[in-house]
Structures are given as structure tokens and as C-alpha cells.
Write a protein that holds these residues in place. Structure first.
Motif, PDB file in Angstrom:
ATOM      1  N   HIS A 117       0.820  -1.213   0.000  1.00 14.90           N
ATOM      2  CA  HIS A 117       0.000   0.000   0.000  1.00 14.90           C
ATOM      3  C   HIS A 117       0.856   1.267   0.000  1.00 14.90           C
ATOM      4  N   VAL A 118       2.013   1.160  -0.634  1.00 14.07           N
ATOM      5  CA  VAL A 118       2.921   2.288  -0.773  1.00 14.07           C
ATOM      6  C   VAL A 118       3.454   2.264  -2.200  1.00 14.07           C
ATOM      7  N   LEU A 119       3.496   3.429  -2.813  1.00 15.65           N
ATOM      8  CA  LEU A 119       4.068   3.525  -4.144  1.00 15.65           C
ATOM      9  C   LEU A 119       5.587   3.495  -4.013  1.00 15.65           C
ATOM     10  N   GLN A 120       6.220   2.555  -4.682  1.00 15.22           N
ATOM     11  CA  GLN A 120       7.662   2.391  -4.583  1.00 15.22           C
ATOM     12  C   GLN A 120       8.347   3.273  -5.627  1.00 15.22           C
ATOM     13  N   VAL A 121       8.875   4.381  -5.162  1.00 18.50           N
ATOM     14  CA  VAL A 121       9.444   5.390  -6.049  1.00 18.50           C
ATOM     15  C   VAL A 121      10.623   4.828  -6.833  1.00 18.50           C
ATOM     16  N   GLU A 122      11.397   3.965  -6.208  1.00 13.00           N
ATOM     17  CA  GLU A 122      12.547   3.370  -6.890  1.00 13.00           C
ATOM     18  C   GLU A 122      12.103   2.600  -8.137  1.00 13.00           C
ATOM     19  N   LEU A 123      11.025   1.833  -8.014  1.00 13.08           N
ATOM     20  CA  LEU A 123      10.512   1.084  -9.167  1.00 13.08           C
ATOM     21  C   LEU A 123      10.002   2.023 -10.261  1.00 13.08           C
ATOM     22  N   VAL A 124       9.376   3.115  -9.858  1.00 15.37           N
ATOM     23  CA  VAL A 124       8.880   4.081 -10.835  1.00 15.37           C
ATOM     24  C   VAL A 124      10.044   4.686 -11.614  1.00 15.37           C
ATOM     25  N   ILE A 125      11.116   5.013 -10.918  1.00 18.71           N
ATOM     26  CA  ILE A 125      12.278   5.603 -11.585  1.00 18.71           C
ATOM     27  C   ILE A 125      12.935   4.588 -12.516  1.00 18.71           C
ATOM     28  N   VAL A 126      13.052   3.337 -12.074  1.00 18.91           N
ATOM     29  CA  VAL A 126      13.632   2.300 -12.932  1.00 18.91           C
ATOM     30  C   VAL A 126      12.771   2.102 -14.180  1.00 18.91           C
ATOM     31  N   THR A 127      11.469   2.100 -14.015  1.00 17.12           N
ATOM     32  CA  THR A 127      10.560   1.974 -15.157  1.00 17.12           C
ATOM     33  C   THR A 127      10.751   3.145 -16.116  1.00 17.12           C
ATOM     34  N   SER A 128      10.882   4.325 -15.564  1.00 18.40           N
ATOM     35  CA  SER A 128      11.109   5.510 -16.397  1.00 18.40           C
ATOM     36  C   SER A 128      12.434   5.427 -17.137  1.00 18.40           C
ATOM     37  N   LEU A 129      13.460   4.939 -16.472  1.00 12.59           N
ATOM     38  CA  LEU A 129      14.761   4.771 -17.134  1.00 12.59           C
ATOM     39  C   LEU A 129      14.670   3.776 -18.287  1.00 12.59           C
ATOM     40  N   ILE A 130      13.936   2.701 -18.089  1.00 10.42           N
ATOM     41  CA  ILE A 130      13.761   1.719 -19.164  1.00 10.42           C
ATOM     42  C   ILE A 130      13.012   2.357 -20.331  1.00 10.42           C
ATOM     43  N   ALA A 131      12.002   3.159 -20.022  1.00  9.77           N
ATOM     44  CA  ALA A 131      11.224   3.807 -21.083  1.00  9.77           C
ATOM     45  C   ALA A 131      12.092   4.785 -21.881  1.00  9.77           C
ATOM     46  N   VAL A 132      12.922   5.553 -21.193  1.00  6.57           N
ATOM     47  CA  VAL A 132      13.811   6.486 -21.894  1.00  6.57           C
ATOM     48  C   VAL A 132      14.865   5.709 -22.689  1.00  6.57           C
ATOM     49  N   ALA A 133      15.380   4.623 -22.114  1.00 12.03           N
ATOM     50  CA  ALA A 133      16.355   3.802 -22.834  1.00 12.03           C
ATOM     51  C   ALA A 133      15.726   3.220 -24.094  1.00 12.03           C
ATOM     52  N   ARG A 134      14.486   2.796 -24.002  1.00 13.21           N
ATOM     53  CA  ARG A 134      13.776   2.283 -25.173  1.00 13.21           C
ATOM     54  C   ARG A 134      13.689   3.354 -26.247  1.00 13.21           C
ATOM     55  N   LYS A 135      13.361   4.557 -25.823  1.00 12.91           N
ATOM     56  CA  LYS A 135      13.250   5.659 -26.774  1.00 12.91           C
ATOM     57  C   LYS A 135      14.592   5.919 -27.449  1.00 12.91           C
ATOM     58  N   ILE A 136      15.654   5.862 -26.702  1.00 10.34           N
ATOM     59  CA  ILE A 136      16.986   6.093 -27.260  1.00 10.34           C
ATOM     60  C   ILE A 136      17.368   4.977 -28.222  1.00 10.34           C
ATOM     61  N   ILE A 137      17.062   3.733 -27.854  1.00 10.41           N
ATOM     62  CA  ILE A 137      17.434   2.595 -28.695  1.00 10.41           C
ATOM     63  C   ILE A 137      16.727   2.626 -30.038  1.00 10.41           C
ATOM     64  N   ILE A 138      15.441   2.979 -30.036  1.00 10.28           N
ATOM     65  CA  ILE A 138      14.695   2.958 -31.295  1.00 10.28           C
ATOM     66  C   ILE A 138      14.735   4.307 -32.019  1.00 10.28           C
ATOM     67  N   LEU A 139      15.486   5.242 -31.481  1.00 15.10           N
ATOM     68  CA  LEU A 139      15.563   6.585 -32.046  1.00 15.10           C
ATOM     69  C   LEU A 139      16.184   6.552 -33.441  1.00 15.10           C
ATOM     70  N   ASP A 140      15.529   7.206 -34.369  1.00 15.34           N
ATOM     71  CA  ASP A 140      16.060   7.348 -35.720  1.00 15.34           C
ATOM     72  C   ASP A 140      16.792   8.683 -35.784  1.00 15.34           C
ATOM     73  N   LEU A 141      18.104   8.625 -35.766  1.00 16.24           N
ATOM     74  CA  LEU A 141      18.905   9.844 -35.686  1.00 16.24           C
ATOM     75  C   LEU A 141      18.733  10.751 -36.903  1.00 16.24           C
ATOM     76  N   LYS A 142      18.229  10.210 -37.996  1.00 15.98           N
ATOM     77  CA  LYS A 142      18.005  11.027 -39.181  1.00 15.98           C
ATOM     78  C   LYS A 142      16.767  11.911 -39.046  1.00 15.98           C
ATOM     79  N   LYS A 143      15.857  11.532 -38.139  1.00 15.88           N
ATOM     80  CA  LYS A 143      14.580  12.240 -38.028  1.00 15.88           C
ATOM     81  C   LYS A 143      14.474  13.152 -36.808  1.00 15.88           C
ATOM     82  N   VAL A 144      15.459  13.135 -35.916  1.00 16.99           N
ATOM     83  CA  VAL A 144      15.369  13.938 -34.700  1.00 16.99           C
ATOM     84  C   VAL A 144      16.392  15.070 -34.731  1.00 16.99           C
ATOM     85  N   SER A 145      16.076  16.097 -33.980  1.00 16.38           N
ATOM     86  CA  SER A 145      16.985  17.230 -33.898  1.00 16.38           C
ATOM     87  C   SER A 145      17.912  17.063 -32.703  1.00 16.38           C
ATOM     88  N   GLY A 146      18.899  17.903 -32.660  1.00 15.79           N
ATOM     89  CA  GLY A 146      19.846  17.857 -31.556  1.00 15.79           C
ATOM     90  C   GLY A 146      19.193  18.163 -30.221  1.00 15.79           C
TER      91      GLY A 146
END
Length: 151
Positions: free
Chosen positions: A94-123
Motif C-alpha cells: 500500500h505504498v508507491l515504490q518510487v525506486e521502481l517508478v524511476i527504474v521503469t522511467s529509465l527503461i522507457a527512456v532507454a527504449r526511446k533512445i534505442i529505437i531513435l532514428d537519428l536522421k529524423k530527430v533534432s539535436g
């Protein structure tokens, strides 16, 4: 004396209301868990179809593009599993585990970086993702160090 009885009655009503709210939170968490399991199963089935179709029918030389899509699908499933872990962790403690939320967010950002098409994004987009990774990493370190000091 009347004030005391009135106060006790109000406290009892407040406790009943809070108990009602807690029951709703548990019900919603259980429903979210079930829906997340459905999402995970659907994502796995989708990944299976995608793997079969693209591994056997992709023209030679285009597999690198397909590989990044496959990585993205795998990471989607990992993110869904982490979200399920967040929900079940909430049900258990019955407590939101902030550590898990941050890890989930890191995975989501890592996913975005991995599938990023460098030809279509700006700096600026890449800088924004870098700042997000840095902020999430610092947050994760702060939480980890605070947990170690408590133990």
C-alpha cells in the motif's frame, strides 16, 4: 459531553470513509493488474507474430531496421512488466515504490533512445533525452543512498 460524542461519531465516520476509499484503491489496483496482464500477453503475441513475419520475410540487408523494432517491442514488454510490478508492489505494501517508478522511467527512456532514428530527430531532442537520463539517474542514486542509510 455532547461534543465528545459528536467528535467520536465524526471520527468513526471518517474511519469508515477512509476504509471505503482504501477498498476502492485496492479494487482499482487489482483491475489494473489484470488489465496489465492482458496487455503483456497481447504484446508477447504481437512480438511473436512480428518476429515470425520479419525474420522470415524481411529482404536481405534490411534486418538492421527490423532489429531496432524488435528491441523496441522487447522493451515495451519489459516496461509493462515493471508497471505490473509497481501495481503489485502497491497491492502488497500500500505504498508507491518510487525506486521502481524511476527504474521503469529509465527503461522507457532507454527504449526511446534505442529505437531513435537519428536522421529524423533534432539535436535538442537528443539533449532532452540526455537530460532525462541524467535526472532519472541522479534520482535513482539519491533514493538508493537514502535506503542504504536507513538500513
Amino acid at each position: 459531553m455532547r461534543k465528545l460524542f459528536k467528535r467520536i461519531a465524526e471520527n468513526t465516520n471518517d474511519q469508515k470513509f477512509m476504509h471505503f476509499i482504501e477498498n476502492i484503491q485496492v479494487l482499482v489496483s487489482k483491475l489494473l493488474s489484470l488489465f496489465m496482464v492482458v496487455v503483456i500477453v497481447a504484446a508477447i503475441v504481437d512480438l511473436g507474430f512480428f518476429l515470425f513475419k520479419d525474420l522470415f520475410y524481411t529482404p536481405h540487408g534490411q534486418f538492421n531496421t527490423t532489429l531496432f523494432e524488435i528491441f523496441g517491442l522487447f522493451l515495451n514488454i519489459l516496461i509493462a512488466l515493471e508497471i505490473l510490478e509497481n501495481i503489485t508492489g502497491y497491492l502488497k505494501k500500500h505504498v508507491l515504490q518510487v525506486e521502481l517508478v524511476i527504474v521503469t522511467s529509465l527503461i522507457a527512456v532507454a527504449r526511446k533512445i534505442i529505437i531513435l532514428d537519428l536522421k529524423k530527430v533534432s539535436g535538442i531532442d537528443i539533449i532532452g533525452l540526455g537530460i532525462a537520463v541524467l535526472a532519472l539517474s541522479i534520482s535513482y542514486l539519491i533514493i538508493r543512498f537514502s535506503h542504504r542509510q536507513k538500513v
